[in-house]
Motif scaffolding. Structure first.
Motif, PDB file in Angstrom:
ATOM      1  N   GLY A  98       0.822  -1.215   0.000  1.00  0.00           N
ATOM      2  CA  GLY A  98       0.000   0.000   0.000  1.00  0.00           C
ATOM      3  C   GLY A  98       0.846   1.251   0.000  1.00  0.00           C
ATOM      4  N   SER A  99       1.897   1.269   0.767  1.00  0.00           N
ATOM      5  CA  SER A  99       2.786   2.428   0.793  1.00  0.00           C
ATOM      6  C   SER A  99       3.434   2.646  -0.567  1.00  0.00           C
ATOM      7  N   GLN A 106       0.912   4.318  -2.869  1.00  0.00           N
ATOM      8  CA  GLN A 106       0.754   5.730  -2.528  1.00  0.00           C
ATOM      9  C   GLN A 106       1.913   6.564  -3.081  1.00  0.00           C
ATOM     10  N   ASN A 107       3.098   6.104  -2.896  1.00  0.00           N
ATOM     11  CA  ASN A 107       4.263   6.848  -3.375  1.00  0.00           C
ATOM     12  C   ASN A 107       4.341   6.858  -4.892  1.00  0.00           C
ATOM     13  N   TYR A 118      10.290  11.149  -4.320  1.00  0.00           N
ATOM     14  CA  TYR A 118       9.310  10.088  -4.484  1.00  0.00           C
ATOM     15  C   TYR A 118       9.926   8.829  -5.127  1.00  0.00           C
TER      16      TYR A 118
END
Length: 427
Positions: free
Chosen positions: A132-133, A136-137, A175
């Motif tokens: 999930g992280s 998002q990134n 990012y």
């Protein structure tokens, strides 16, 4: 009075005389019997074996064998111990509850086979969190890249400050770094999930189960879950005197593996055939010996770890050596000897120097006997140099039976049922 006492006196004299003659006759009969027995058992028996009357020269019946040439392997014999080629204690690389065990104690397991399962749920949750992280990134990176593209256009039109363009470029790079970190965490979580499935690191035989399902296991545990020993192939370690070191080194340096045979502790049954492939890098100063290791395929698992065996190592071959039947070799305080049969059928005692044994019933002779010589194999007890013999089974010179196939085998064939005597290199 005279008549009364005279009769008994004459009767007593007659009885005594009669007894004396009877004793003389018995004595003569006994002497004749002794003379007859002496004549029968001495003279006739002696005449039967040619040692009675002077001048008699009767031949003694004997069995014989013919000396011939053959390539004789030389062996070293030593007591060895079977050791596993590899031993691994299987431990958990992650912490968790042991959910299930998928092996049976003593089972033969293959490399990569599932042995046990640790509760994977916590590691699965961690993996999803990192995924999930990452998502998002990745979204933030895409937004930053679009903004950077617009900033480049505005900067080209001289409508944006250089500082804003540089800041946006750094944001994109930030990012990108976050995404790499997320990917690394995902890979680590996947690895933990993989470690939760405990598999066999090598093929071998499983030992006793050390942890039961339901217990907590940790990566720091030293006990492990099970021990696996590799028995196919398997090794045997043994030691030989340092005097043979150079002989062994020369063979190994030339890339010639020395054939090795494992024989049971009783020295009767051949268990396995293998090769010497390891020699220690130092001599044991306490015993003056060098430690060796031989490897055996052990397909039928006749060798087992910590088993005591006799190791027979072939160190070389005596080319075209003279060999005779082993029963022809005699031992005495003066050394080894044989009786050689001459063309006139008399025998001569000949001292010999022996080499290694050959096959099941042959003996190599280094000196004292030449090929095609006939030697006595049976009936030796009554012989001496010059004795006349009658050979009852002699084969024509040069027509000896062929060399046994198993004796020519450098490593010794499995049909051998007896360990060879300790053989030494010809001096």
């Amino acid at each position: 009075m005279i008549i009364t006492f005279g009769r008994p006196y004459r009767m007593k004299t007659h009885s005594v005389s009669k007894i004396k003659w009877r004793n003389v006759i018995l004595l003569l009969v006994l002497v004749l019997l002794i003379v007859f027995l002496v004549y029968y058992f001495f003279f006739r028996h002696a005449a039967g074996d040619g040692r009675g009357k002077p001048g008699m020269d009767l031949a003694t019946p004997v069995h014989s064998g013919v000396a011939r040439q053959a390539d004789v392997p030389e062996y070293l014999s030593a007591l060895g111990t079977v050791v596993a080629n590899a031993t691994v204690t299987v431990t958990s690389r992650v912490d968790g509850q042991l959910m299930a065990v998928y092996f049976t104690e003593g089972q033969q397991v293959a490399k990569g086979q599932l042995l046990a399962q640790i509760d994977p749920r916590s590691y699965q949750a961690t993996l999803e969190q990192y995924q999930g992280s990452l998502a998002q990134n990745q979204a933030l990176l895409k937004s930053a890249q679009l903004t950077l593209a617009r900033y480049k256009t505005l900067y080209a039109q001289d409508s944006l400050a250089r500082q804003d363009l540089d800041t946006q470029t750094a944001t994109v790079g930030q990012y990108l770094g976050a995404i790499k970190a997320d990917q690394a965490q995902i890979d680590a979580a996947k690895l933990d999930l993989e470690y939760a499935r405990i598999t066999a690191p090598l093929s071998g035989r499983a030992g006793l189960r050390l942890v039961d399902p339901g217990n907590m296991v940790h990566s720091s545990d030293t006990t492990g879950i099970v021990t696996i020993t590799q028995t196919q192939p398997i090794a045997a370690t043994f030691s030989v005197p340092q005097v043979y070191l150079q002989t062994l080194l020369q063979a190994l340096r030339q890339g010639n593996g020395l054939p090795a045979t494992a024989i049971d502790q009783d020295g009767v049954t051949v268990l396995a055939q293998g090769k010497l492939n390891f020699i220690s890098n130092q001599i044991d100063s306490d015993t003056g010996s060098i430690k060796l290791k031989a490897i055996f395929d052990n397909k039928d698992e006749r060798l087992y770890p910590n088993q005591f065996v006799n190791i027979r190592l072939q160190t070389g071959t005596l080319a075209k050596a003279t060999v005779i039947p082993a029963q022809a070799l005699q031992l005495s305080s003066d050394g080894d000897f044989v009786y050689i049969i001459k063309p006139d059928n008399t025998v001569a005692r000949q001292a010999v120097k022996t080499g290694p044994t050959f096959g099941d019933d042959m003996q190599a002779i280094l000196s004292g006997v030449a090929p095609d010589d006939r030697v006595v194999t049976e009936g030796i007890d009554r012989l001496k140099t010059g004795s006349k013999v009658s050979v009852v089974n002699s084969a024509p010179v040069g027509t000896a039976a062929p060399v046994p196939e198993k004796a020519r085998d450098a490593a010794g064939s499995p049909e051998h049922k007896a360990i060879q005597n300790k053989s030494v290199t010809a001096q």
